[in-house]
Design an enzyme around this catalytic site. Structure first.
Site, PDB file in Angstrom:
ATOM      1  N   GLN B 126      45.251  37.974  55.933  1.00  0.00           N
ATOM      2  CA  GLN B 126      43.953  37.968  55.197  1.00  0.00           C
ATOM      3  C   GLN B 126      43.746  36.493  54.923  1.00  0.00           C
ATOM      4  O   GLN B 126      44.584  35.839  54.109  1.00  0.00           O
ATOM      5  CB  GLN B 126      44.336  38.771  53.840  1.00  0.00           C
ATOM      6  CG  GLN B 126      43.278  38.645  53.033  1.00  0.00           C
ATOM      7  CD  GLN B 126      43.502  39.369  51.505  1.00  0.00           C
ATOM      8  OE1 GLN B 126      44.633  39.367  51.180  1.00  0.00           O
ATOM      9  NE2 GLN B 126      42.590  39.644  50.782  1.00  0.00           N
ATOM     10  N   GLY B 127      42.874  35.829  55.215  1.00  0.00           N
ATOM     11  CA  GLY B 127      42.263  34.596  55.175  1.00  0.00           C
ATOM     12  C   GLY B 127      41.158  34.445  54.197  1.00  0.00           C
ATOM     13  O   GLY B 127      40.129  34.190  54.507  1.00  0.00           O
ATOM     14  N   SER B 129      41.754  33.431  50.070  1.00  0.00           N
ATOM     15  CA  SER B 129      41.948  32.285  49.018  1.00  0.00           C
ATOM     16  C   SER B 129      42.064  30.948  49.785  1.00  0.00           C
ATOM     17  O   SER B 129      42.357  30.706  50.886  1.00  0.00           O
ATOM     18  CB  SER B 129      43.387  32.563  48.418  1.00  0.00           C
ATOM     19  OG  SER B 129      43.379  33.843  47.910  1.00  0.00           O
ATOM     20  N   GLU B 244      41.929  47.050  47.979  1.00  0.00           N
ATOM     21  CA  GLU B 244      43.385  46.382  47.938  1.00  0.00           C
ATOM     22  C   GLU B 244      44.047  46.901  46.597  1.00  0.00           C
ATOM     23  O   GLU B 244      45.174  46.943  46.678  1.00  0.00           O
ATOM     24  CB  GLU B 244      42.975  44.776  47.765  1.00  0.00           C
ATOM     25  CG  GLU B 244      44.436  43.931  47.852  1.00  0.00           C
ATOM     26  CD  GLU B 244      44.217  42.370  47.769  1.00  0.00           C
ATOM     27  OE1 GLU B 244      44.869  41.526  48.143  1.00  0.00           O
ATOM     28  OE2 GLU B 244      42.706  41.993  47.471  1.00  0.00           O
ATOM     29  N   SER B 369      44.423  39.203  39.872  1.00  0.00           N
ATOM     30  CA  SER B 369      45.384  39.002  38.897  1.00  0.00           C
ATOM     31  C   SER B 369      45.039  39.763  37.516  1.00  0.00           C
ATOM     32  O   SER B 369      43.933  40.281  37.259  1.00  0.00           O
ATOM     33  CB  SER B 369      45.207  37.484  38.226  1.00  0.00           C
ATOM     34  OG  SER B 369      44.115  37.351  37.381  1.00  0.00           O
ATOM     35  N   ASN B 370      46.051  39.937  36.861  1.00  0.00           N
ATOM     36  CA  ASN B 370      45.998  40.738  35.841  1.00  0.00           C
ATOM     37  C   ASN B 370      44.997  40.510  34.852  1.00  0.00           C
ATOM     38  O   ASN B 370      44.616  41.506  34.121  1.00  0.00           O
ATOM     39  CB  ASN B 370      47.506  41.156  35.263  1.00  0.00           C
ATOM     40  CG  ASN B 370      48.184  42.132  36.016  1.00  0.00           C
ATOM     41  OD1 ASN B 370      47.832  42.455  37.165  1.00  0.00           O
ATOM     42  ND2 ASN B 370      49.503  42.707  35.470  1.00  0.00           N
ATOM     43  N   GLU B 371      44.875  39.383  34.799  1.00  0.00           N
ATOM     44  CA  GLU B 371      43.517  38.966  33.736  1.00  0.00           C
ATOM     45  C   GLU B 371      42.352  39.406  34.408  1.00  0.00           C
ATOM     46  O   GLU B 371      41.575  39.717  33.742  1.00  0.00           O
ATOM     47  CB  GLU B 371      43.583  37.087  33.504  1.00  0.00           C
ATOM     48  CG  GLU B 371      44.807  36.641  32.832  1.00  0.00           C
ATOM     49  CD  GLU B 371      46.191  36.770  33.455  1.00  0.00           C
ATOM     50  OE1 GLU B 371      46.311  36.768  34.794  1.00  0.00           O
ATOM     51  OE2 GLU B 371      46.951  37.087  32.755  1.00  0.00           O
TER      52      GLU B 371
HETATM   53  C1  LIG Z   1      52.574  35.680  47.134  1.00  0.00           C
HETATM   54  C2  LIG Z   1      51.333  35.664  47.069  1.00  0.00           C
HETATM   55  C3  LIG Z   1      50.721  36.093  48.295  1.00  0.00           C
HETATM   56  C4  LIG Z   1      49.213  36.110  48.367  1.00  0.00           C
HETATM   57  N1  LIG Z   1      48.792  36.607  49.721  1.00  0.00           N
HETATM   58  C5  LIG Z   1      47.557  36.270  49.931  1.00  0.00           C
HETATM   59  C6  LIG Z   1      46.956  36.325  51.315  1.00  0.00           C
HETATM   60  O1  LIG Z   1      47.562  37.128  52.345  1.00  0.00           O
HETATM   61  N2  LIG Z   1      45.772  36.241  51.565  1.00  0.00           N
HETATM   62  C7  LIG Z   1      44.976  35.652  50.514  1.00  0.00           C
HETATM   63  O2  LIG Z   1      43.664  35.507  50.936  1.00  0.00           O
HETATM   64  N3  LIG Z   1      45.325  35.336  49.372  1.00  0.00           N
HETATM   65  C8  LIG Z   1      46.695  35.700  49.105  1.00  0.00           C
HETATM   66  N4  LIG Z   1      47.134  35.403  47.806  1.00  0.00           N
HETATM   67  C9  LIG Z   1      46.038  34.607  46.782  1.00  0.00           C
HETATM   68  C10 LIG Z   1      45.850  35.490  45.605  1.00  0.00           C
HETATM   69  O3  LIG Z   1      44.844  36.416  45.824  1.00  0.00           O
HETATM   70  C11 LIG Z   1      45.450  34.328  44.334  1.00  0.00           C
HETATM   71  O4  LIG Z   1      46.602  33.613  44.168  1.00  0.00           O
HETATM   72  C12 LIG Z   1      45.028  34.883  43.205  1.00  0.00           C
HETATM   73  O5  LIG Z   1      43.783  35.460  43.634  1.00  0.00           O
HETATM   74  C13 LIG Z   1      44.768  34.091  42.073  1.00  0.00           C
HETATM   75  O6  LIG Z   1      44.240  32.757  42.555  1.00  0.00           O
HETATM   76  P1  LIG Z   1      45.108  31.661  42.320  1.00  0.00           P
HETATM   77  O7  LIG Z   1      46.586  31.398  42.375  1.00  0.00           O
HETATM   78  O8  LIG Z   1      44.054  30.248  42.696  1.00  0.00           O
HETATM   79  O9  LIG Z   1      45.095  31.436  40.586  1.00  0.00           O
HETATM   80  P2  LIG Z   1      43.775  30.997  39.533  1.00  0.00           P
HETATM   81  O10 LIG Z   1      42.630  31.759  39.944  1.00  0.00           O
HETATM   82  O11 LIG Z   1      43.655  29.292  39.623  1.00  0.00           O
HETATM   83  O12 LIG Z   1      44.228  31.383  37.998  1.00  0.00           O
HETATM   84  C14 LIG Z   1      45.278  30.588  37.448  1.00  0.00           C
HETATM   85  C15 LIG Z   1      45.489  31.678  36.201  1.00  0.00           C
HETATM   86  O13 LIG Z   1      44.260  31.538  35.510  1.00  0.00           O
HETATM   87  C16 LIG Z   1      43.914  33.019  35.389  1.00  0.00           C
HETATM   88  N5  LIG Z   1      42.558  33.062  35.364  1.00  0.00           N
HETATM   89  C17 LIG Z   1      41.601  32.768  36.336  1.00  0.00           C
HETATM   90  N6  LIG Z   1      40.401  32.774  36.168  1.00  0.00           N
HETATM   91  C18 LIG Z   1      40.310  33.495  34.619  1.00  0.00           C
HETATM   92  C19 LIG Z   1      39.401  34.233  33.914  1.00  0.00           C
HETATM   93  N7  LIG Z   1      38.007  33.960  34.395  1.00  0.00           N
HETATM   94  N8  LIG Z   1      40.011  34.603  32.726  1.00  0.00           N
HETATM   95  C20 LIG Z   1      41.052  34.440  32.387  1.00  0.00           C
HETATM   96  N9  LIG Z   1      42.136  34.208  33.125  1.00  0.00           N
HETATM   97  C21 LIG Z   1      41.674  33.809  34.347  1.00  0.00           C
HETATM   98  C22 LIG Z   1      44.347  33.573  36.443  1.00  0.00           C
HETATM   99  O14 LIG Z   1      44.669  34.999  36.071  1.00  0.00           O
HETATM  100  C23 LIG Z   1      45.813  32.941  36.607  1.00  0.00           C
HETATM  101  O15 LIG Z   1      46.920  33.505  35.602  1.00  0.00           O
HETATM  102  C24 LIG Z   1      48.485  35.495  47.623  1.00  0.00           C
HETATM  103  C25 LIG Z   1      48.941  35.100  46.257  1.00  0.00           C
HETATM  104  C26 LIG Z   1      50.424  34.989  46.150  1.00  0.00           C
HETATM  105  C27 LIG Z   1      50.922  34.526  45.081  1.00  0.00           C
END
Ligand SMILES: Cc1cc2nc3c(=O)[nH]c(=O)nc-3n(C[C@H](O)[C@H](O)[C@H](O)COP(=O)(O)OP(=O)(O)OC[C@H]3O[C@@H](n4cnc5c(N)ncnc54)[C@H](O)[C@@H]3O)c2cc1C
Lengths: 380, 384
Positions: B126-127, B129, B244, B369-371
């Site tokens: 899955q590409g 992020s 998902e 994310s849970n948020e």
């Molecule tokens: C182990 C792992 C595997 C993954 N696998 C894949 C994959 O295979 N393919 C892929 O495409 N992606 C993958 N992901 C990416 C995943 O979907 C993202 O990490 C996720 O969407 C969160 O984005 P971020 O890590 O950039 O956090 P951010 O979006 O930067 O968020 C940082 C923190 O702020 C909170 N936050 C952000 N926005 C808000 C808001 N509006 N209100 C309140 N809180 C907020 C978030 O909940 C988090 O706690 C993976 C992630 C992990 C950790």
């Protein structure tokens, strides 16, 4: 497997909602009602009788409707939704449930028929000073002389103990065990000191001093029967709490959308909407558990019901505190005023939590049997 | 209202239980039970065993191997699979790109990919992020520019789970920089052996290498690999992300892990009322969650999803994490021995407790994310 109400159940819910909702959705009316003695509306009680609500759980032969746990749960939820102060839980479900389970045919017909008609209010005199949530009696003792029974000792708190026409009393039997007795409200040597409870209800200290009592059915150790009815009461109380929590959350979300501070409505602040989202999570999990326990009750298996009651009481206790405390906090100052509904919901939720065993109490029960099972399976 | 399963559903559950506990190789299920990392071969072998029996993609349209089961049966299938320690079919294939292709793909793409995707002959990554596009996925910057019939892709994806095994990657790319950010995104399928595509591992705190960065430098992608319409990728992404979140509350797996922990440390739990209370509270919350999942599946029969379904990811991952945390606490000092091999005097489950706990911190971050879940509940359910 099916978690939905059938058409008749939906009709019952709508009818009860129409009746109690109409009376108490105006919170000021509820407030006036609980300010006046006996803390509930006698006319409303009569209307509930007319609708058949007060005879729901009793057998048709005893003057009741013969409905099941789901129907009783529906009534309790609707009462909780508007925190109706009528003593459905203590009079009909608990005291009435004991008469139904232990009374002789004549007693059942005479008493339950009158309860269903709204003509006789019962109270369960079971709690004793200094004791937690048990299904036995010890501080009130029963004695027999020449075929007549008398009671000695104090029961407190007894919900609606002063208003009740008849008391259903648990008492320690001379040979051991817990017996069940009926005591007339007008009996000589019976003293009833009434006071207000924090949820707007009334409770009493009830003192027996050689007070004449009639055995409910045969004189026998009724601990198991008491335990079973208390479990039914727990699940009913959980239904009532569910209705109340739903209202507490709805009031809170309505308030967040309308209350303005810093020039914007409160729902602009994500910190607050997230807390409301967590309240919703607690509510949904509690709701699943309450519906499940109500269905377990339908199975008629006392041991399964006891386990379900315990688990549900734990979940609902945790949820009620979470939802209730946050509901007040998100309202700010208005949340702690008596004029406004939300704080009164929290008071009622607190009462329901402590009537038949709070979360920590039931958790203790679960812990003591934790080694008995691998995991908990709701689908056997 | 009625609690019992119908006789047919009960028989169905028995059938699933029987299959999962007898037809999937035992050494694979033992590895899952032990908390070991599975090899690519084990994951493929397990999915192929399921697929051979028609059990890998029961939720797909029937013409591609779906079974037309009720939501309840899909739930029972999933629960029994987890109970038996059978690794779930690869979500990228079965929950994400498969349903997307069935719904939005051209006939050519369906013909080419549906069967190999179900059988895990093609391993999908899955590409989505990117370093600056996480929760705010629509702000992604990887570009695809037309060159004749082809697309030329440049940019960087990150967090690509198991990208080291990937044969193909489904990506979201920016095809129009001049419109509202959601409106200029398309979905492209990219062969991971294409020149200019590079996969670089990221090490996680558990010491494992399950995620990667994927770099694209002038990667040429045939125009036929576009899914749906040009600039129509956001609709597809929302469809995919909705899938998902379904089934991300691994109730049965969490339950079974809690039961294992309770059994492995029975004496300690019995001797310590605080530990016993934690176990009992978790058991109870898991029961409430399981019942909520049942309410959702029993309700969603053909209709709108039950609002409580949003609770499942949020609470499900919290409980999954809480059980893994309890396992570390139960392991106590033995939990430090994560680097020891099988010559260790300490049991494997104790040695693996902390890596599992650290790894599972991801559960409340990915898949929305849970948020983000709280945002969905507060906005769409509570109307805040
Ligand atoms: C182990 C792992 C595997 C993954 N696998 C894949 C994959 O295979 N393919 C892929 O495409 N992606 C993958 N992901 C990416 C995943 O979907 C993202 O990490 C996720 O969407 C969160 O984005 P971020 O890590 O950039 O956090 P951010 O979006 O930067 O968020 C940082 C923190 O702020 C909170 N936050 C952000 N926005 C808000 C808001 N509006 N209100 C309140 N809180 C907020 C978030 O909940 C988090 O706690 C993976 C992630 C992990 C950790």
């Amino acid at each position: 497997m099916d978690f939905t109400y059938d058409d008749e159940q939906v009709a019952l819910r709508d009818a009860v909602r129409g009746l109690v909702g109409k009376t108490y959705s105006d919170h000021e009316h509820r407030r006036q009602t609980v300010n006046d003695e006996p803390g509930f509306d006698e006319k409303q009680w009569a209307r509930m009788a007319e609708m058949g609500i007060l005879g729901l759980p009793f057998a048709e032969a005893d003057g009741g409707v013969g409905a099941g746990p789901v129907e009783i749960g529906i009534v309790a939820q609707e009462m909780g939704r508007v925190i109706a102060p009528e003593p459905f839980l203590t009079c009909v479900v608990l005291a009435g449930g004991l008469v139904s389970a232990a009374g002789s045919a004549e007693q059942r017909e005479e008493i339950l028929g009158a309860v269903a008609e709204g003509e006789r209010v019962l109270a369960l005199a079971h709690d004793e000073p200094g004791r937690g949530w048990v299904s036995t009696a010890s501080a009130v003792t029963a004695a027999e002389q020449g075929g007549t029974w008398t009671l000695e000792g104090v029961k407190e708190p007894v919900v609606q103990g002063a208003r009740a026409d008849t008391l259903v009393v648990t008492a320690a039997l001379p040979d051991g065990g817990t017996g069940l007795f009926l005591v007339d409200g007008d009996a000589a040597d019976l003293r009833r000191d009434s006071y207000r409870t924090y949820d707007g209800g009334r409770a009493a200290k009830v003192t027996f001093s050689g007070t004449a009592a009639t055995p409910l059915g045969e004189v026998a150790d009724r601990e198991a029967t008491v335990a079973t009815i208390l479990d039914v009461g727990r699940i009913t109380a959980a239904n009532e709490a569910l209705g109340s929590m739903e209202t507490a959350l709805r009031l809170t979300t309505d308030y967040l959308k309308s209350r303005k501070q810093f020039g914007v409505t409160l729902n602009t602040f994500q910190a607050l909407t997230f807390r409301a989202a967590d309240m919703y999570v607690s509510l949904e999990l509690a709701s699943s558990m309450v519906q499940w326990a109500t269905m377990v009750l339908m199975s008629g298996d006392a041991e399964a019901a006891s386990d379900a009651a315990r688990r549900t009481a734990l979940q609902v206790s945790r949820a009620a505190r979470h939802v209730g405390q946050e509901a007040i906090q998100l309202h700010g100052g208005i949340g702690v005023t008596a004029e406004y509904a939300v704080g009164n919901h929290v008071a009622r939720l607190t009462a329901l939590d402590h009537l038949l065993g709070d979360g920590t109490h039931h958790l203790g029960g679960l812990v003591s049997r934790i080694g008995d099972h691998e995991g908990v399976d709701p689908l056997r | 209202m009625q609690l019992e399963l119908s006789e047919e559903d009960r028989a169905f559950r028995e059938e699933m239980r029987d299959f999962f506990t007898t037809k999937v190789p035992e050494e694979i299920r033992d590895a899952v039970k032990d908390g070991q990392e599975l090899s690519k071969e084990q994951i493929v072998a397990s999915q192929q065993a399921l697929n051979a029996a028609g059990l890998a993609v029961p939720h797909w349209p029937e013409q591609y191997g779906g079974r037309g089961w009720s939501d309840l049966r899909r739930h029972l299938w999933n629960e029994e699979m987890q109970r038996a320690f059978v690794p779930a079919p690869l979500a990228f294939n079965t929950s994400m790109i498969g349903p997307v292709l069935a719904q939005f793909g051209s006939e050519e793409l369906k013909e080419r990919f549906m069967a190999p995707t179900a059988n895990l002959d093609v391993w999908w990554s899955q590409g989505f992020s990117e370093p600056d596009a996480g929760s705010d996925l629509a702000s992604l910057r990887t570009t695809a520019v037309r060159d004749g019939d082809d697309w030329i892709v440049n940019g960087q994806k990150t967090w690509t789970t198991l990208g080291q095994y990937g044969d193909w990657i489904f990506t979201l790319v920016r095809t129009n920089p001049d419109v509202k950010k959601q409106a200029g995104i398309s979905m492209l399928l990219i062969d991971m052996t294409s020149p200019g595509l590079e996969v670089r591992p990221i090490e996680l705190i558990d010491g494992g290498h399950e995620v990667n960065e994927v770099w694209f430098s002038d990667v040429r992608v045939p125009g036929a690999n576009l899914v749906g319409e040009v600039d129509g990728g956001w609709t597809i992404a929302k469809f995919l992300l909705g899938n998902e979140r379904v089934g991300v509350a691994p109730v049965a797996a969490t339950k079974r892990n809690l039961a294992l922990a309770k059994d492995r440390y029975a004496e300690r739990v019995a001797a310590d009322p605080l530990l016993a209370a934690r176990v009992a509270e978790l058991e109870n919350e898991l029961l409430a969650l399981e019942l909520t999942a049942l309410r959702v599946v029993a309700h969603s029969e053909g209709g709108e999803p039950h609002p409580a379904s949003s609770v499942l990811k949020l609470k499900g991952t919290e409980l999954q994490q809480a059980v893994s945390e309890l396992a570390v606490d139960l392991a106590g000092p033995a939990s430090l021995a994560s680097g020891a091999d099988d010559g260790s005097a300490l049991p494997g489950f104790a040695r693996r407790a902390t890596p599992t706990y650290l790894n599972l911190r991801k559960a409340s971050i990915y898949g929305g994310s849970n948020e983000v879940q709280r945002q969905i509940i507060s906005k769409t359910i509570l109307g805040l």
